[in-house]
Design a protein around this motif. Structure first.
Motif, PDB file in Angstrom:
ATOM      1  N   LEU A 202     -31.916  13.213 103.507  1.00  0.00           N
ATOM      2  CA  LEU A 202     -30.967  14.285 103.194  1.00  0.00           C
ATOM      3  C   LEU A 202     -29.533  13.792 103.313  1.00  0.00           C
ATOM      4  O   LEU A 202     -28.666  14.139 102.498  1.00  0.00           O
ATOM      5  N   LYS A 203     -29.252  12.964 104.315  1.00  0.00           N
ATOM      6  CA  LYS A 203     -27.909  12.393 104.475  1.00  0.00           C
ATOM      7  C   LYS A 203     -27.583  11.448 103.325  1.00  0.00           C
ATOM      8  O   LYS A 203     -26.484  11.501 102.746  1.00  0.00           O
TER       9      LYS A 203
ATOM     10  N   THR B 293     -29.136  20.969 103.579  1.00  0.00           N
ATOM     11  CA  THR B 293     -29.825  20.267 104.664  1.00  0.00           C
ATOM     12  C   THR B 293     -30.434  21.246 105.658  1.00  0.00           C
ATOM     13  O   THR B 293     -31.592  21.091 106.083  1.00  0.00           O
TER      14      THR B 293
ATOM     15  N   ASP C 111     -31.415  16.310  95.255  1.00  0.00           N
ATOM     16  CA  ASP C 111     -31.057  16.664  96.621  1.00  0.00           C
ATOM     17  C   ASP C 111     -32.112  17.628  97.148  1.00  0.00           C
ATOM     18  O   ASP C 111     -33.148  17.814  96.537  1.00  0.00           O
TER      19      ASP C 111
ATOM     20  N   GLU D  80     -24.366  20.782 103.602  1.00  0.00           N
ATOM     21  CA  GLU D  80     -24.800  21.178 104.947  1.00  0.00           C
ATOM     22  C   GLU D  80     -25.803  22.323 104.872  1.00  0.00           C
ATOM     23  O   GLU D  80     -26.783  22.354 105.631  1.00  0.00           O
TER      24      GLU D  80
ATOM     25  N   ILE E  47     -34.480  13.654 107.589  1.00  0.00           N
ATOM     26  CA  ILE E  47     -33.062  13.804 107.953  1.00  0.00           C
ATOM     27  C   ILE E  47     -32.229  12.692 107.320  1.00  0.00           C
ATOM     28  O   ILE E  47     -31.142  12.938 106.770  1.00  0.00           O
TER      29      ILE E  47
END
Length: 260
Positions: free
Chosen positions: A226-227, A87, A142, A84, A223
């Motif tokens: 990243l998920k 992100t 990541d 989290e 987004i």
């Protein structure tokens, strides 16, 4: 605002953010990730800043995620909190209405390399050591690494670079298109300062509008990436290859992967 792991200085429309864990080659623990996200979010509404320079204190830009932290945060809850924060910091950085410059010297690896690639301009010293090296510990990139590598290289080449996990110097990264400018060792700060001054003497508001136009079109994709990266990391952390990669790193030996 006072930070423990980063320093922020603002002068003459330029913000200089220094990653400040030199004893750990500016590797990112949860606190640094949280402070970076807070810093980027605060800069979003700072109308006095039009250029942001990110650099590292000591002998590296950033060695990436803190391996010791990875060893200690095996619980899913800890990992989810970590992702989290990754992100949050990347989304805040990508959406900054500011021209961002990564001033790279020494190591820029893993998450540190993702952060550099997320910048509008990457200026690296020829002796830098750059690597998207998650593969070495059985993980996937990541911090939007897949997104930013694809943006700069295209999918086929991005896959190859990620799979290889090669350690590149500044010239090699420039030849691929991952770095925008290469400078001699110990010259990055001088060149970056000159580049920032050039930007500020340009119609920079129009330049920022162009950045925002392009980035707003891509934000939903980032987004989603990243998920997907967070989900993939959670799966990969449970593999035998990841455990072997971490153990080999700690023991400073070559890992013996088995594809499991």
């Amino acid at each position: 605002m006072t930070y423990q792991t980063i320093n922020l200085e603002i002068a003459d429309r330029v913000a200089t953010l220094t990653l400040n864990r030199p004893q750990a080659m500016n590797s990112m623990d949860t606190l640094m990730m949280s402070e970076l996200a807070d810093c980027f979010e605060s800069l979003t509404s700072n109308n006095d800043v039009q250029v942001l320079v990110i650099k590292g204190n000591g002998r590296a830009f950033s060695a990436g995620g803190d391996i010791k932290m990875m060893l200690q945060s095996n619980e899913v809850t800890d990992f989810n909190v970590l992702m989290e924060e990754v992100t949050r910091l990347i989304l805040a950085y990508y959406q900054l209405p500011i021209i961002t410059i990564a001033q790279v010297h020494g190591a820029a690896a893993g998450l540190g390399f993702s952060l550099a690639l997320a910048s509008d301009i990457v200026i690296a010293e020829e002796t830098s050591k750059l690597a998207m090296n998650f593969i070495g510990i059985g993980l996937v990139p990541d911090g939007g690494g897949h997104f930013f590598m694809k943006e700069r290289l295209g999918v086929p080449k991005a896959k190859q670079v990620i799979w290889e996990g090669k350690l590149m110097n500044g010239q090699e990264a420039y030849a691929l298109g991952l770095v925008d400018q290469v400078v001699p060792a110990d010259n990055a700060e001088l060149v970056v300062n000159q580049f920032a001054r050039k930007l500020l003497s340009s119609p920079i508001s129009a330049m920022i509008e162009t950045k925002q136009l392009y980035h707003q079109q891509k934000i939903d994709e980032l987004i989603e990436v990243l998920k997907l990266e967070a989900d993939a990391q959670l799966r990969m952390r449970k593999t035998e290859d990841h455990l072997e990669g971490i153990q080999a790193f700690v023991e400073k030996r070559k890992p013996e992967f088995k594809g499991r």
